[in-house]
Design an enzyme around this catalytic site. Structure first.
Site, short mmCIF file in Angstrom:
data_model
loop_
_atom_site.label_atom_id
_atom_site.label_comp_id
_atom_site.label_asym_id
_atom_site.label_seq_id
_atom_site.Cartn_x
_atom_site.Cartn_y
_atom_site.Cartn_z
N ASP A 149 0.90 -1.25 -0.04
CA ASP A 149 -0.05 0.01 0.04
C ASP A 149 0.96 1.43 -0.05
O ASP A 149 1.57 1.53 0.99
CB ASP A 149 -0.92 -0.20 1.52
CG ASP A 149 -1.84 1.10 1.23
OD1 ASP A 149 -1.87 1.99 0.28
OD2 ASP A 149 -2.46 1.40 2.17
N TYR B 259 6.12 10.27 -13.99
CA TYR B 259 5.26 10.55 -14.71
C TYR B 259 4.36 11.95 -14.22
O TYR B 259 4.10 11.86 -12.98
CB TYR B 259 4.11 9.49 -15.48
CG TYR B 259 5.22 8.61 -15.98
CD1 TYR B 259 5.74 8.68 -17.13
CD2 TYR B 259 5.33 7.37 -15.21
CE1 TYR B 259 6.56 7.56 -17.68
CE2 TYR B 259 6.27 6.57 -15.74
CZ TYR B 259 6.80 6.45 -16.98
OH TYR B 259 7.53 5.54 -17.28
N ASP C 47 0.45 17.54 -18.08
CA ASP C 47 0.02 18.91 -18.74
C ASP C 47 -0.65 19.73 -17.73
O ASP C 47 -0.78 21.08 -17.84
CB ASP C 47 -0.60 19.01 -20.05
CG ASP C 47 -2.10 18.11 -19.86
OD1 ASP C 47 -2.12 16.85 -19.71
OD2 ASP C 47 -2.92 18.94 -19.77
N TYR D 271 -5.86 18.29 -8.54
CA TYR D 271 -4.74 17.38 -9.05
C TYR D 271 -3.60 17.93 -9.90
O TYR D 271 -2.41 17.58 -9.48
CB TYR D 271 -5.46 16.48 -10.24
CG TYR D 271 -4.78 15.64 -11.17
CD1 TYR D 271 -4.42 14.45 -10.73
CD2 TYR D 271 -4.40 15.99 -12.54
CE1 TYR D 271 -3.49 13.67 -11.43
CE2 TYR D 271 -3.59 15.48 -13.26
CZ TYR D 271 -3.18 14.10 -12.71
OH TYR D 271 -2.39 13.36 -13.59
N TRP E 181 -3.65 13.34 -21.70
CA TRP E 181 -4.80 12.63 -22.30
C TRP E 181 -4.16 11.16 -22.30
O TRP E 181 -4.41 10.32 -23.51
CB TRP E 181 -5.25 13.23 -23.65
CG TRP E 181 -5.82 14.54 -23.58
CD1 TRP E 181 -5.81 15.40 -22.55
CD2 TRP E 181 -6.43 15.21 -24.38
NE1 TRP E 181 -6.27 16.56 -22.55
CE2 TRP E 181 -6.63 16.56 -24.07
CE3 TRP E 181 -6.87 15.04 -25.58
CZ2 TRP E 181 -7.62 17.64 -24.65
CZ3 TRP E 181 -7.77 15.88 -26.50
CH2 TRP E 181 -7.95 17.13 -26.04
N1 LIG Z 1 -4.59 9.27 -17.13
C1 LIG Z 1 -4.23 10.21 -17.92
O1 LIG Z 1 -4.94 10.97 -18.64
C2 LIG Z 1 -3.04 11.24 -17.59
C3 LIG Z 1 -2.72 12.42 -18.11
C4 LIG Z 1 -1.41 12.99 -17.96
C5 LIG Z 1 -0.59 12.36 -16.85
N2 LIG Z 1 -0.93 11.11 -16.14
C6 LIG Z 1 -0.05 10.66 -15.38
O2 LIG Z 1 0.41 9.46 -15.99
C7 LIG Z 1 0.70 8.54 -14.84
C8 LIG Z 1 0.20 7.24 -15.10
O3 LIG Z 1 -1.25 7.25 -15.29
P1 LIG Z 1 -2.34 6.18 -15.51
O4 LIG Z 1 -3.44 6.88 -16.38
O5 LIG Z 1 -1.71 5.04 -15.71
O6 LIG Z 1 -2.94 6.20 -13.78
P2 LIG Z 1 -4.13 4.98 -13.39
O7 LIG Z 1 -4.50 4.16 -14.63
O8 LIG Z 1 -4.95 5.67 -12.86
O9 LIG Z 1 -3.13 3.99 -12.31
C9 LIG Z 1 -2.97 4.45 -11.18
C10 LIG Z 1 -1.87 3.57 -10.52
O10 LIG Z 1 -1.66 3.95 -9.17
C11 LIG Z 1 -2.06 2.80 -8.43
N3 LIG Z 1 -2.29 3.37 -7.13
C12 LIG Z 1 -3.12 4.35 -6.67
N4 LIG Z 1 -3.26 4.54 -5.19
C13 LIG Z 1 -2.31 3.08 -4.83
C14 LIG Z 1 -2.03 2.93 -3.45
N5 LIG Z 1 -2.41 3.52 -2.19
N6 LIG Z 1 -1.43 1.74 -3.32
C15 LIG Z 1 -0.89 1.04 -4.17
N7 LIG Z 1 -1.04 1.50 -5.73
C16 LIG Z 1 -1.81 2.52 -5.80
C17 LIG Z 1 -3.30 2.13 -8.93
O11 LIG Z 1 -3.38 0.87 -8.24
P3 LIG Z 1 -5.16 0.29 -8.44
O12 LIG Z 1 -5.46 -0.34 -9.99
O13 LIG Z 1 -5.05 -0.69 -7.37
O14 LIG Z 1 -6.00 1.42 -8.32
C18 LIG Z 1 -2.86 2.18 -10.36
O15 LIG Z 1 -1.89 0.89 -10.52
C19 LIG Z 1 0.41 9.14 -13.82
O16 LIG Z 1 1.48 9.91 -13.07
C20 LIG Z 1 -0.86 10.30 -14.02
O17 LIG Z 1 -0.53 11.58 -13.23
C21 LIG Z 1 -2.27 10.74 -16.78
#
Ligand SMILES: NC(=O)c1ccc[n+]([C@@H]2O[C@H](COP(=O)([O-])OP(=O)(O)OC[C@H]3O[C@@H](n4cnc5c(N)ncnc54)[C@H](OP(=O)(O)O)[C@@H]3O)[C@@H](O)[C@H]2O)c1
Length: 304
Positions: free
Chosen positions: A35, A98, A101, A124, A149
């Site tokens: 966790d 990571y 924007d 966020y 995105w």
């Molecule tokens: N999504 C977007 O559109 C976007 C845009 C720009 C930048 N980013 C950045 O890109 C990166 C990856 O994003 P993503 O879309 O791949 O994110 P995501 O799909 O939401 O995945 C987040 C990950 O963090 C894990 N997590 C969250 N809380 C946790 C905890 N307490 N203990 C253990 N694991 C935990 C989640 O586990 P669970 O699966 O168990 O919840 C999941 O594996 C991030 O840094 C995000 O800020 C994302």
């Protein structure tokens, strides 16, 4: 080389496991085994496994919910990266992280360069900016990729939401005045691996495909390309109705301008990034050949 990937069940983390397993032994704890909100557990895990590289794909990504849970967002997006960065500095190992924007204000129409002043417009974005700062200030060797995105064949994202809603509704209203580049998680993972192999100079890089669109343009492209790949029951692209952000309020304000300048990354890699539309076509194909295969089967059943 032992590589810790946090957030391995997320969109980017999932793809990282596939790409980085070519570079070393991947250690990918899930929330059930580690966790990340438990600082002591994280320290103990690091002490026990002693990774040679940390790739932090874990994050709090629920943009609207973050407005109600700022402490949780700040912990996962800033305190956790700070903790990982302190460990990386002490052990003299690199940290890949990571960011988003959303650290920029979203004003204007010019692409943001990495040096642009951060001015996040929601909780966020603020938490992501604090994470970036903590890593840089720690003095550890780091690569921070700011992306936009994110979507992919696996995980929850706009592409999959559109494919579902498109088959359920006759009419879809989609935002037309937020502009950016949809970035496949697979591309993020591939560029991460390439950056590590090419030993890119540490620092902040923007990582997105070339070109730009709106959510409305993206929805139209999803329907056009999915129909071309055999998915039935989707509206024609012209049936997607453009709406403006001002008429579609959300708990967290959204940046209108998510354009990212890619020059630093392209120069460092010595190669241009691919165009978002070609990436979408490929990712759709990957989805329809894998987790989204039932969309094609349903189509075939209807046609039979
Ligand atoms: N999504 C977007 O559109 C976007 C845009 C720009 C930048 N980013 C950045 O890109 C990166 C990856 O994003 P993503 O879309 O791949 O994110 P995501 O799909 O939401 O995945 C987040 C990950 O963090 C894990 N997590 C969250 N809380 C946790 C905890 N307490 N203990 C253990 N694991 C935990 C989640 O586990 P669970 O699966 O168990 O919840 C999941 O594996 C991030 O840094 C995000 O800020 C994302």
């Amino acid at each position: 080389m032992k590589i810790l990937i946090t957030g391995s069940t997320g969109q980017v983390g999932f793809e990282l496991q596939r790409q980085l397993s070519l570079l070393g032994r991947v250690l990918a704890p899930t929330r059930h085994t580690l966790d990340l909100l438990d600082a002591q557990a994280v320290d103990d895990w690091l002490e026990q496994h002693r990774p040679d590289l940390i790739v932090n794909a874990a994050a709090y990504t629920a943009v609207d919910r973050a407005q109600q849970e700022p402490e949780l967002a700040a912990y996962l997006n800033a305190a956790l990266p700070a903790q990982l960065a302190r460990y990386a500095r002490r052990q003299d190992i690199a940290l890949v992280h990571y960011s988003s924007d959303y650290v920029y204000s979203g004003e204007g129409a010019l692409p943001w360069c990495e040096e642009a002043a951060p001015a996040p417009c929601n909780v966020y974005g603020q938490s992501k900016w604090e994470g970036d700062q903590a890593i840089v200030l720690s003095g550890c060797e780091h690569l921070i990729f700011r992306t936009s995105w994110v979507y992919g064949a696996y995980g929850h994202n706009f592409m999959k939401t559109m494919l579902r809603l498109g088959r359920e509704r006759d009419r879809l209203e989609v935002i037309v005045d937020q502009i950016g580049a949809p970035t496949p998680a697979r591309l993020i993972a591939r560029i991460t691996a390439q950056a590590l192999v090419q030993r890119l100079e540490g620092g902040v890089y923007h990582l997105a495909p070339r070109g730009e669109t709106s959510w409305h343009g993206l929805a139209q492209a999803i329907f056009r390309l999915a129909r071309a790949q055999g998915v039935t029951g989707l509206p024609a692209p012209e049936a997607v109705i453009p709406v403006v952000t001002a008429n579609y309020p959300t708990p967290a304000p959204r940046p209108l301008n998510s354009r990212l300048c890619l020059e630093r990354l392209e120069t460092a890699l010595g190669a241009p990034m691919p165009h978002w539309e070609a990436q979408l076509e490929f990712t759709l194909g990957e989805y329809l050949a894998g987790p989204g295969a039932s969309l094609l089967r349903n189509g075939a059943e209807q046609a039979a």
